[in-house]
Scaffold this active site. Structure first.
Site, mmCIF file in Angstrom:
data_model
loop_
_atom_site.group_PDB
_atom_site.id
_atom_site.type_symbol
_atom_site.label_atom_id
_atom_site.label_comp_id
_atom_site.label_asym_id
_atom_site.label_seq_id
_atom_site.Cartn_x
_atom_site.Cartn_y
_atom_site.Cartn_z
ATOM 1 N N ARG A 99 10.847 16.185 3.583
ATOM 2 C CA ARG A 99 10.578 15.626 2.251
ATOM 3 C C ARG A 99 10.218 14.153 2.307
ATOM 4 O O ARG A 99 10.622 13.377 1.436
ATOM 5 C CB ARG A 99 11.783 15.812 1.318
ATOM 6 C CG ARG A 99 12.073 17.241 0.957
ATOM 7 C CD ARG A 99 11.255 17.658 -0.254
ATOM 8 N NE ARG A 99 11.373 19.091 -0.468
ATOM 9 C CZ ARG A 99 12.124 19.641 -1.399
ATOM 10 N NH1 ARG A 99 12.799 18.896 -2.212
ATOM 11 N NH2 ARG A 99 12.171 20.964 -1.523
ATOM 12 N N ARG A 157 9.716 12.264 -4.537
ATOM 13 C CA ARG A 157 10.084 11.454 -5.698
ATOM 14 C C ARG A 157 10.622 10.058 -5.403
ATOM 15 O O ARG A 157 10.646 9.210 -6.275
ATOM 16 C CB ARG A 157 11.149 12.204 -6.512
ATOM 17 C CG ARG A 157 10.650 13.457 -7.170
ATOM 18 C CD ARG A 157 9.675 13.110 -8.269
ATOM 19 N NE ARG A 157 9.124 14.312 -8.849
ATOM 20 C CZ ARG A 157 9.632 14.923 -9.920
ATOM 21 N NH1 ARG A 157 10.695 14.455 -10.509
ATOM 22 N NH2 ARG A 157 9.051 16.011 -10.382
ATOM 23 N N ARG A 169 2.635 12.197 -10.008
ATOM 24 C CA ARG A 169 3.237 13.368 -10.669
ATOM 25 C C ARG A 169 3.236 13.241 -12.187
ATOM 26 O O ARG A 169 3.448 14.224 -12.880
ATOM 27 C CB ARG A 169 4.643 13.596 -10.119
ATOM 28 C CG ARG A 169 4.669 14.213 -8.726
ATOM 29 C CD ARG A 169 4.391 15.719 -8.721
ATOM 30 N NE ARG A 169 5.580 16.454 -9.138
ATOM 31 C CZ ARG A 169 5.747 17.001 -10.315
ATOM 32 N NH1 ARG A 169 4.805 16.918 -11.227
ATOM 33 N NH2 ARG A 169 6.857 17.628 -10.603
ATOM 34 N N ASP A 190 4.449 23.734 -0.904
ATOM 35 C CA ASP A 190 5.804 24.228 -1.155
ATOM 36 C C ASP A 190 5.936 25.598 -0.510
ATOM 37 O O ASP A 190 4.932 26.299 -0.346
ATOM 38 C CB ASP A 190 6.095 24.319 -2.657
ATOM 39 C CG ASP A 190 7.584 24.531 -2.907
ATOM 40 O OD1 ASP A 190 8.329 23.541 -2.896
ATOM 41 O OD2 ASP A 190 8.022 25.693 -3.034
HETATM 42 O O1 1CP Z 1 7.099 15.835 2.641
HETATM 43 C C1 1CP Z 1 7.590 16.953 2.385
HETATM 44 O O2 1CP Z 1 8.356 17.520 3.183
HETATM 45 C C2 1CP Z 1 7.316 17.541 1.048
HETATM 46 C C3 1CP Z 1 6.635 18.900 1.074
HETATM 47 C C4 1CP Z 1 7.572 20.020 0.648
HETATM 48 C C5 1CP Z 1 8.232 20.913 1.493
HETATM 49 C C6 1CP Z 1 8.250 20.896 3.013
HETATM 50 C C7 1CP Z 1 7.860 20.397 -0.679
HETATM 51 C C8 1CP Z 1 7.368 19.747 -1.917
HETATM 52 N N1 1CP Z 1 8.618 21.532 -0.645
HETATM 53 C C9 1CP Z 1 8.886 21.849 0.667
HETATM 54 C C10 1CP Z 1 9.607 23.001 1.171
HETATM 55 C C11 1CP Z 1 10.613 23.634 0.306
HETATM 56 N N2 1CP Z 1 10.524 23.994 -1.009
HETATM 57 C C12 1CP Z 1 11.877 24.101 0.778
HETATM 58 C C13 1CP Z 1 12.324 23.990 2.204
HETATM 59 C C14 1CP Z 1 12.836 22.632 2.487
HETATM 60 C C15 1CP Z 1 14.163 22.296 1.836
HETATM 61 O O3 1CP Z 1 15.134 23.032 2.049
HETATM 62 O O4 1CP Z 1 14.213 21.258 1.144
HETATM 63 C C16 1CP Z 1 12.547 24.684 -0.282
HETATM 64 C C17 1CP Z 1 13.924 25.294 -0.256
HETATM 65 C C18 1CP Z 1 11.705 24.611 -1.412
HETATM 66 C C19 1CP Z 1 11.972 25.130 -2.762
HETATM 67 C C20 1CP Z 1 11.939 24.039 -3.757
HETATM 68 N N3 1CP Z 1 10.786 23.524 -4.244
HETATM 69 C C21 1CP Z 1 13.024 23.296 -4.272
HETATM 70 C C22 1CP Z 1 14.502 23.513 -3.921
HETATM 71 C C23 1CP Z 1 15.215 24.224 -5.033
HETATM 72 C C24 1CP Z 1 16.614 24.693 -4.620
HETATM 73 O O5 1CP Z 1 16.775 25.907 -4.337
HETATM 74 O O6 1CP Z 1 17.519 23.860 -4.558
HETATM 75 C C25 1CP Z 1 12.495 22.328 -5.141
HETATM 76 C C26 1CP Z 1 13.238 21.319 -5.954
HETATM 77 C C27 1CP Z 1 11.071 22.489 -5.103
HETATM 78 C C28 1CP Z 1 10.050 21.640 -5.763
HETATM 79 C C29 1CP Z 1 9.470 20.650 -4.825
HETATM 80 N N4 1CP Z 1 8.695 20.985 -3.728
HETATM 81 C C30 1CP Z 1 8.271 19.821 -3.106
HETATM 82 C C31 1CP Z 1 8.826 18.706 -3.824
HETATM 83 C C32 1CP Z 1 8.599 17.256 -3.496
HETATM 84 C C33 1CP Z 1 9.585 19.247 -4.895
HETATM 85 C C34 1CP Z 1 10.371 18.456 -5.944
HETATM 86 C C35 1CP Z 1 9.649 18.398 -7.253
HETATM 87 C C36 1CP Z 1 8.571 17.376 -7.330
HETATM 88 O O7 1CP Z 1 8.724 16.274 -6.774
HETATM 89 O O8 1CP Z 1 7.577 17.565 -7.994
#
Ligand code: 1CP
Length: 359
Positions: free
Chosen positions: A24, A28, A37, A73
């Site tokens: 990540r 944010r 965003r 994602d």
């Molecule tokens: O630089 C990076 O690593 C960002 C790219 C990225 C990656 C590798 C995003 C963007 N998502 C992911 C993978 C991801 N998505 C995982 C595996 C990694 C981890 O465990 O953190 C998982 C479980 C998700 C599912 C997901 N998508 C969640 C978690 C929800 C939960 O079950 O607790 C969330 C909040 C998202 C939305 C999301 N995806 C990515 C971001 C930056 C966000 C946050 C929202 C946003 O900023 O717009």
């Protein structure tokens, strides 16, 4: 690019300094990301190669990390399978048509990513055109993806997921196989487009007992890593709370295992019998602590990491979304510290070895 420190460490070869990147690292905590965003949803950024390139490359410039990770994602490849989902603000992925029966699994489409997700390959090509560090492609793993499509939203205990796994093992196996096939195709597409390594995120698989992992998940993981083995790109397998699963992780065929802060690097090496490189494992909450504490813990991790070949510095999970946010400066300082401190340690041990070898 083949002898970039990140790729050398993945292959357990000697490095000039410990390579570092952060899960990540695009997100944010960055003012630029928050600004973007306001005008675009997360999925809009994923679908637009130019925006995707911008968000993927920003942390490389800002932090000086040794690898970029494709901005996307884990839910993205589920869309063409027929899963109707949204990424909901402050919640995460929400599935409108959860998969809970044999008929639901039978309906899932095993598709061709080149046809249905061409923008992902296009983003990888655009990013790698002038990126000077390796790009990590990625995918979610079958268990973690299944948890989102079965539960319908983020879950704490995965009760519906486990119930399906135990009560309808044939349906479960079919789901794991379909997901594994899609993941292999999806990763192969990213590798063909220029990804120099891949990471498979199994964030929530640590909720399983080793016995359940071995029976219900391991076969799909082996299929994934054997399905990309001929590409020879390093494959990282990551999960949270997986200390007890590590001996089984070593049997998946992954070349690097990502661990969280609950398990030491030495224990992870023992449990994987030194068969894989290790990536981790600073508690991401430490990024909110005062610098001397961050530095002290980073030093311990680097010292432990350098005890054997094959170590990549990372967090034990993603950069946290917190108010006030983690400061970009903290991550920049940490990156510089990892590079400088580890380079000194490596240079010192090389001098000691050279002196010992003198006649
Ligand atoms: O630089 C990076 O690593 C960002 C790219 C990225 C990656 C590798 C995003 C963007 N998502 C992911 C993978 C991801 N998505 C995982 C595996 C990694 C981890 O465990 O953190 C998982 C479980 C998700 C599912 C997901 N998508 C969640 C978690 C929800 C939960 O079950 O607790 C969330 C909040 C998202 C939305 C999301 N995806 C990515 C971001 C930056 C966000 C946050 C929202 C946003 O900023 O717009």
């Amino acid at each position: 690019m083949a002898d970039h420190p990140f790729l050398l460490a993945c292959r357990k070869q000697p490095v000039p300094h410990v390579p570092v990147w952060y899960m990540r690292q695009a997100g944010r905590y960055q003012p630029e990301y928050r600004k973007l965003r306001e005008r675009h949803t997360l999925l809009e950024i994923c679908r637009n190669p130019e925006l995707c390139r911008e968000v993927t490359c920003l942390p490389v410039e800002q932090l000086g990390v040794d690898a970029a990770i494709l901005f996307s994602d884990i839910m993205v490849p589920l869309g063409p399978m027929g899963v109707d989902f949204d990424i909901v603000e402050s919640v995460g992925p929400v599935t409108h048509n959860p998969v809970r029966s044999a008929a639901d699994v039978a309906r899932l489409r095993v598709f061709h990513p080149e046809e249905e997700l061409p923008y992902v390959a296009e983003s990888v090509r655009l990013i790698t055109r002038d990126l000077h560090v390796p790009l990590i492609g990625f995918s979610g793993a079958p268990f973690t993806l299944a948890s989102y499509i079965i539960e319908g939203r983020p879950s704490r205990d995965y009760l519906r997921t486990k119930r399906l796994m135990w009560s309808e093992p044939d349906v479960w196996r079919s789901l794991m196989e379909k997901l594994a096939e899609v993941i292999v195709r999806y990763l192969r597409m990213q590798i063909a487009a220029g990804a120099a390594a891949v990471q498979v995120f199994d964030s929530w698989v640590g909720s399983l007992a080793p016995e359940d992992y071995r029976v219900h998940v391991l076969p799909a993981m082996r299929r994934i890593f054997s399905g990309i083995a001929d590409t020879e790109v390093p494959a990282i397998y990551f999960g949270v709370g997986t200390g007890e699963l590590l001996p089984l992780f070593a049997e998946t065929g992954a070349s690097v295992i990502g661990i969280d802060w609950r398990v030491s690097i030495a224990a992870a090496r023992r449990r994987t019998q030194g068969r894989v490189a290790i990536q981790g494992n600073l508690d991401p909450a430490l990024l909110l602590a005062p610098w001397p504490e961050i530095q002290r813990r980073a030093r311990q991790i680097i010292d432990e990491g350098l005890e054997a070949p094959g170590f990549i510095f990372n967090l034990g999970h993603g950069v946290v979304h917190h108010q006030p946010p983690v400061e970009v400066d903290t991550l920049r300082r940490l990156t510089d510290f990892v590079h400088e401190y580890s380079a000194d340690r490596i240079a010192e041990s090389t001098r000691v070895t050279a002196r010992r070898d003198e006649p």
